[in-house]
Design a protein around this motif. Structure first.
Motif, PDB file in Angstrom:
ATOM      1  N   ALA A 212      33.563  44.596  36.150  1.00 33.77           N
ATOM      2  CA  ALA A 212      33.770  45.950  36.664  1.00 33.77           C
ATOM      3  C   ALA A 212      32.508  46.430  37.371  1.00 33.77           C
ATOM      4  O   ALA A 212      31.392  46.194  36.913  1.00 33.77           O
ATOM      5  N   GLN A 213      32.671  47.074  38.479  1.00 36.39           N
ATOM      6  CA  GLN A 213      31.584  47.634  39.281  1.00 36.39           C
ATOM      7  C   GLN A 213      30.517  46.599  39.606  1.00 36.39           C
ATOM      8  O   GLN A 213      29.332  46.888  39.604  1.00 36.39           O
TER       9      GLN A 213
ATOM     10  N   ALA B 265      34.847  44.277  29.649  1.00 34.43           N
ATOM     11  CA  ALA B 265      34.098  43.553  28.615  1.00 34.43           C
ATOM     12  C   ALA B 265      32.992  42.702  29.236  1.00 34.43           C
ATOM     13  O   ALA B 265      31.890  42.627  28.689  1.00 34.43           O
ATOM     14  N   ASN B 266      33.260  42.076  30.386  1.00 36.54           N
ATOM     15  CA  ASN B 266      32.262  41.243  31.049  1.00 36.54           C
ATOM     16  C   ASN B 266      31.102  42.066  31.596  1.00 36.54           C
ATOM     17  O   ASN B 266      30.008  41.539  31.785  1.00 36.54           O
ATOM     18  N   ALA B 267      31.322  43.351  31.853  1.00 36.00           N
ATOM     19  CA  ALA B 267      30.289  44.215  32.421  1.00 36.00           C
ATOM     20  C   ALA B 267      29.291  44.696  31.375  1.00 36.00           C
ATOM     21  O   ALA B 267      28.229  45.203  31.727  1.00 36.00           O
TER      22      ALA B 267
ATOM     23  N   VAL C 264      29.837  36.155  25.979  1.00 39.05           N
ATOM     24  CA  VAL C 264      30.961  35.330  26.403  1.00 39.05           C
ATOM     25  C   VAL C 264      31.650  36.024  27.567  1.00 39.05           C
ATOM     26  O   VAL C 264      31.976  37.209  27.491  1.00 39.05           O
ATOM     27  N   ARG C 265      31.834  35.299  28.655  1.00 43.99           N
ATOM     28  CA  ARG C 265      32.525  35.829  29.835  1.00 43.99           C
ATOM     29  C   ARG C 265      33.967  35.357  29.779  1.00 43.99           C
ATOM     30  O   ARG C 265      34.246  34.194  29.486  1.00 43.99           O
ATOM     31  N   CYS C 266      34.896  36.245  30.066  1.00 47.23           N
ATOM     32  CA  CYS C 266      36.329  35.925  30.071  1.00 47.23           C
ATOM     33  C   CYS C 266      36.847  35.963  31.497  1.00 47.23           C
ATOM     34  O   CYS C 266      36.374  36.748  32.316  1.00 47.23           O
TER      35      CYS C 266
ATOM     36  N   MET D  26      41.814  44.309  33.579  1.00 49.22           N
ATOM     37  CA  MET D  26      41.075  45.538  33.279  1.00 49.22           C
ATOM     38  C   MET D  26      40.246  45.376  32.008  1.00 49.22           C
ATOM     39  O   MET D  26      39.072  45.742  31.966  1.00 49.22           O
ATOM     40  N   GLN D  27      40.841  44.833  30.976  1.00 50.24           N
ATOM     41  CA  GLN D  27      40.146  44.652  29.705  1.00 50.24           C
ATOM     42  C   GLN D  27      38.969  43.688  29.854  1.00 50.24           C
ATOM     43  O   GLN D  27      37.859  43.976  29.405  1.00 50.24           O
ATOM     44  N   GLU D  28      39.201  42.558  30.491  1.00 52.14           N
ATOM     45  CA  GLU D  28      38.152  41.549  30.595  1.00 52.14           C
ATOM     46  C   GLU D  28      37.052  41.942  31.573  1.00 52.14           C
ATOM     47  O   GLU D  28      35.879  41.647  31.337  1.00 52.14           O
ATOM     48  N   SER D  29      37.401  42.622  32.666  1.00 53.32           N
ATOM     49  CA  SER D  29      36.356  43.018  33.609  1.00 53.32           C
ATOM     50  C   SER D  29      35.419  44.046  32.982  1.00 53.32           C
ATOM     51  O   SER D  29      34.210  44.013  33.212  1.00 53.32           O
TER      52      SER D  29
END
Length: 133
Positions: free
Chosen positions: A76-77, A27-29, A35-37, A22-25
């Motif tokens: 996310a999304q 942040a990646n959005a 930086v992608r996690c 949840m946290q990384e998706s």
């Protein structure tokens, strides 16, 4: 590296828990995310289904390493599907649709099945020649 098994989802969920997903998706959005996690699959599954899996990150513009390792990052999304995505397959009328986390775990399993690791450099390999300091 940690070992996960394609036949046991709980081993993957132990390495990459829902809270981290949840946290990384999210942040990646973000548009400014440089930086992608996510996770890196370091080996193909062996006869028992075990493979190397580790949490990892890389810069957004960084290309694949070409050594056989697979990097996956949730966003996310990311899809244009509706709220019912992914819907239950036909014949699964009584089952609950998979959530995004379950779909990402499925993606990890599929990527691990198709992964192939590059052979380790051996004696005489061009990458090992030349002056080393």
């Amino acid at each position: 590296m940690q070992r996960a098994n394609i036949n046991d989802r709980s081993t993957i969920e132990g390495i990459y828990p829902r809270a981290v997903f949840m946290q990384e998706s999210n942040a990646n959005a973000r548009a400014q995310a440089t930086v992608r996690c996510g996770v890196r699959i370091g080996s193909a599954p062996d006869a028992s289904g075990a493979f190397d899996l580790v949490r990892a990150s890389r810069h957004a513009g960084e290309p694949d390493s070409g050594n056989g390792a697979v990097f996956l990052s949730p966003v996310a999304q990311e899809t244009g599907h509706g709220a019912d995505y992914p819907a239950a397959a036909s014949g699964d009328a009584g089952t609950r649709p998979r959530d995004a986390y379950g779909a990402f775990i499925d993606e990890i399993i599929a990527a691990a099945r198709s992964a192939h690791a590059a052979p380790a450099p051996g004696r005489g390999d061009m990458r090992l020649r030349g002056l080393r300091q």
